[in-house]
Write an enzyme that holds these catalytic residues in place. Structure first.
Site, mmCIF file in Angstrom:
data_model
loop_
_atom_site.group_PDB
_atom_site.id
_atom_site.type_symbol
_atom_site.label_atom_id
_atom_site.label_comp_id
_atom_site.label_asym_id
_atom_site.label_seq_id
_atom_site.Cartn_x
_atom_site.Cartn_y
_atom_site.Cartn_z
ATOM 1 N N GLU A 179 -0.954 19.700 62.121
ATOM 2 C CA GLU A 179 -1.698 20.646 61.288
ATOM 3 C C GLU A 179 -1.591 22.037 61.904
ATOM 4 O OE1 GLU A 179 -6.317 21.793 60.080
ATOM 5 O OE2 GLU A 179 -5.893 20.094 61.418
ATOM 6 N N HIS A 190 -4.739 25.965 56.321
ATOM 7 C CA HIS A 190 -4.313 24.959 57.292
ATOM 8 C C HIS A 190 -3.320 24.026 56.601
ATOM 9 C CE1 HIS A 190 -8.632 25.527 59.061
ATOM 10 N NE2 HIS A 190 -7.857 26.577 59.262
ATOM 11 N N GLU A 242 -4.420 23.340 52.862
ATOM 12 C CA GLU A 242 -5.827 23.453 52.478
ATOM 13 C C GLU A 242 -6.107 24.923 52.167
ATOM 14 O OE1 GLU A 242 -7.898 22.013 55.906
ATOM 15 O OE2 GLU A 242 -7.246 19.940 55.630
ATOM 16 N N ARG A 293 -9.808 22.775 67.736
ATOM 17 C CA ARG A 293 -9.509 23.570 66.538
ATOM 18 C C ARG A 293 -9.246 25.039 66.850
ATOM 19 N NH1 ARG A 293 -10.912 20.798 61.629
ATOM 20 N NH2 ARG A 293 -11.689 18.719 62.115
ATOM 21 N N GLU A 334 -17.036 26.266 51.599
ATOM 22 C CA GLU A 334 -16.539 26.538 52.948
ATOM 23 C C GLU A 334 -17.592 27.297 53.777
ATOM 24 O OE1 GLU A 334 -14.672 26.459 55.508
ATOM 25 O OE2 GLU A 334 -13.387 24.828 54.809
ATOM 26 N N GLU A 392 -13.072 25.629 48.916
ATOM 27 C CA GLU A 392 -11.812 24.964 49.226
ATOM 28 C C GLU A 392 -11.629 23.777 48.297
ATOM 29 O OE1 GLU A 392 -10.848 24.256 53.403
ATOM 30 O OE2 GLU A 392 -10.281 22.194 52.884
ATOM 31 N N ASP A 412 16.141 41.371 34.122
ATOM 32 C CA ASP A 412 16.472 42.513 34.968
ATOM 33 C C ASP A 412 15.866 42.306 36.357
ATOM 34 O OD1 ASP A 412 16.878 44.924 36.208
ATOM 35 O OD2 ASP A 412 15.566 46.087 34.873
ATOM 36 N N ARG A 469 -2.555 25.889 61.779
ATOM 37 C CA ARG A 469 -3.790 26.465 61.247
ATOM 38 C C ARG A 469 -3.732 27.973 61.028
ATOM 39 N NH1 ARG A 469 -8.149 23.275 61.695
ATOM 40 N NH2 ARG A 469 -9.580 24.953 62.293
ATOM 41 N N GLU A 529 -8.179 28.042 51.031
ATOM 42 C CA GLU A 529 -9.539 28.556 50.898
ATOM 43 C C GLU A 529 -9.514 29.844 50.074
ATOM 44 O OE1 GLU A 529 -10.937 26.926 55.311
ATOM 45 O OE2 GLU A 529 -10.435 29.042 55.022
#
Length: 455
Positions: free
Chosen positions: A344, A253, A144, A324, A197, A204, A64, A346, A146
């Protein structure tokens, strides 16, 4: 998975089905769990017995759909879940558990055998079809994830005060992580490394990169295993983006690359950044469309408590090789590592729907390639240290600050409508507007403490 027509329904390769049935018989599997997700990425599952599996592989199992968040209304609610035998895995067993259970992840179709447009897995399949039409054959992703471990689900009492890469004496959950990794590897998910972390009781475990569809499937398993193993140890694991005030939130990330015939389509050794035209276009596409797809990769009210300056969560739409604080980072090139060239991004968090997130990220990148978007200059300055005026001068915009702002941006996005399809696009916006409306009328303790006595 290769599709063929069987009994007017799209199903898997017959040889793959036979192999799965033989393995179930030889290993004495008693029950098979069939998994899929609702619109928000919550895992849904039901079990069938071994005797029912052959029929399920051929014709699927009905359910359903009106009871699944974001699926069809009750008057058109009949859905069919067809297990993908390529996702077959025997479930890990708790200590002392003698039951033998396997799981398969399903594609959802309508009763007439057509792919269901409200199935998040189908959205990702369509994105991958667009990728192949542009000459690429693989979209690799390496997220990655966390998460936090708390003493119980009733509060946020942490297990330790350890920080990034903390020593064992400050990392109270080393054994929990090790047991989690053993469980993941038992289910065929390769783990690269794990660590404590930045936040207290934050962890992580990184999965080795894989193609986007496999990785989205892996993420369903990852999140379940992390929670189940934590529960075995008497703890509570959460992928809530920002559970602790004043501490870093949990991000996801995501490393991304496109391949053709085993060659990395992002790499160009003669370019100053070692990026090909495809790599530059892909990054430019994600930068240009980041605001309008934020409500997909950061889909909760709480997601925007994480996306604030000062807590390692990127909020400014820019790219860099080493910075970063930028939304997209290109890990520095090393001679001989051409295959590792990647972008990457983030900003996603681990509470997203992985199928919708990978699909919209891919569409945004492909749009940049197909339309020839120009990549702006990289921003190597710490973007948090720039004033608003300086950011405006450099043309740097921010991600939405609230879910409400993110939904407004999503609702105007032609890219998102194309990526999600009209069914999911409309239902998703309706669902998230409801969440935002419910949140914004709440009265918080902060407001009472700040205003009650002085106003």
């Amino acid at each position: 998975m290769g599709y063929v027509e069987s009994r007017n329904r799209a199903t898997s390769d017959p040889e793959t089905r036979r192999e799965v049935l033989a393995e179930i018989e030889s290993r004495g599997i008693e029950d098979v769990l069939l998994w899929f997700t609702d619109l928000e990425g919550h895992l849904k599952r039901f079990a069938i017995t071994r005797s029912e599996l052959e029929g399920a592989l051929d014709d699927g199992m009905g359910f359903d759909g009106s009871s699944i968040t974001g699926f069809n209304a009750i008057e058109e609610s009949d859905m069919v879940a067809i297990p993908d035998p390529e996702t077959f895995q025997v479930m890990w067993q708790h200590e002392g558990d003698r039951s033998k259970v396997a799981r398969m992840i399903c594609d959802v179709v309508t009763p007439d055998g057509k792919p269901y447009e409200g199935d998040p897995r189908y959205v990702l399949r369509r994105a991958l079809e667009r990728m192949r039409s542009l000459g690429f054959d693989t979209f690799n992703v390496g997220p990655e994830l966390e998460y936090f471990l708390f003493k119980s689900s009733d509060g946020v009492a942490t297990l330790d005060e350890g920080g990034y890469f903390a020593q064992t004496t400050l990392d109270a959950a080393t054994n929990v992580r090790r047991d989690t990794i053993r469980a993941l590897e038992t289910m065929g998910i390769p783990v690269e490394y794990h660590h404590h972390e930045v936040g207290p009781s934050q962890h992580e475990i990184d999965i080795r990169f894989a193609n986007a569809l496999d990785m989205a499937d892996y993420m369903l398993t990852y999140r379940l295993v992390v929670k189940e193993v934590a529960k075995q140890h008497g703890y509570h694991a959460t992928f809530m983006p920002k559970p602790l005030f004043g501490e870093n939130g949990s991000g996801m990330h995501t490393h991304q690359s496109l391949f053709t015939d085993g060659r990395n389509a992002f790499f160009d050794g003669d370019d100053q950044w070692h990026l090909s035209a495809a790599g530059k276009g892909f990054i430019a596409g994600q930068l240009r469309h980041a605001r309008e797809i934020a409500a997909i990769f950061a889909q909760w009210v709480n997601s925007y408590k994480r996306l604030v300056p000062g807590f390692e969560a990127p909020v400014y739409v820019a790219w860099s090789q080493r910075n970063r604080s930028a939304l997209i980072r290109i890990p520095l090139y090393k001679p001989g590592s051409e295959q590792a060239t990647r972008a990457e991004i983030r900003c996603p968090d681990p509470a997203c729907n992985p199928y919708l997130t990978f699909a919209t990220l891919l569409h945004a990148g492909l749009e940049g390639i197909e339309q020839g978007y120009e990549l702006p200059e990289p921003m190597e300055t710490n973007l948090y240290h720039l004033t608003p005026e300086q950011r405006r001068e450099r043309g740097i915009v921010s991600l939405p600050e609230t879910l409400g702002e993110a939904i407004d941006a999503l609702s105007e996005s032609e890219l998102a409508r194309k990526a999600l399809g009209p069914h999911i696009f409309d239902r998703y916006i309706e669902l998230k507007r409801k969440e935002w409306d419910e949140y914004r009328v709440q009265l918080t303790g902060w407001e009472l403490e700040r205003y009650l006595s002085v106003l």
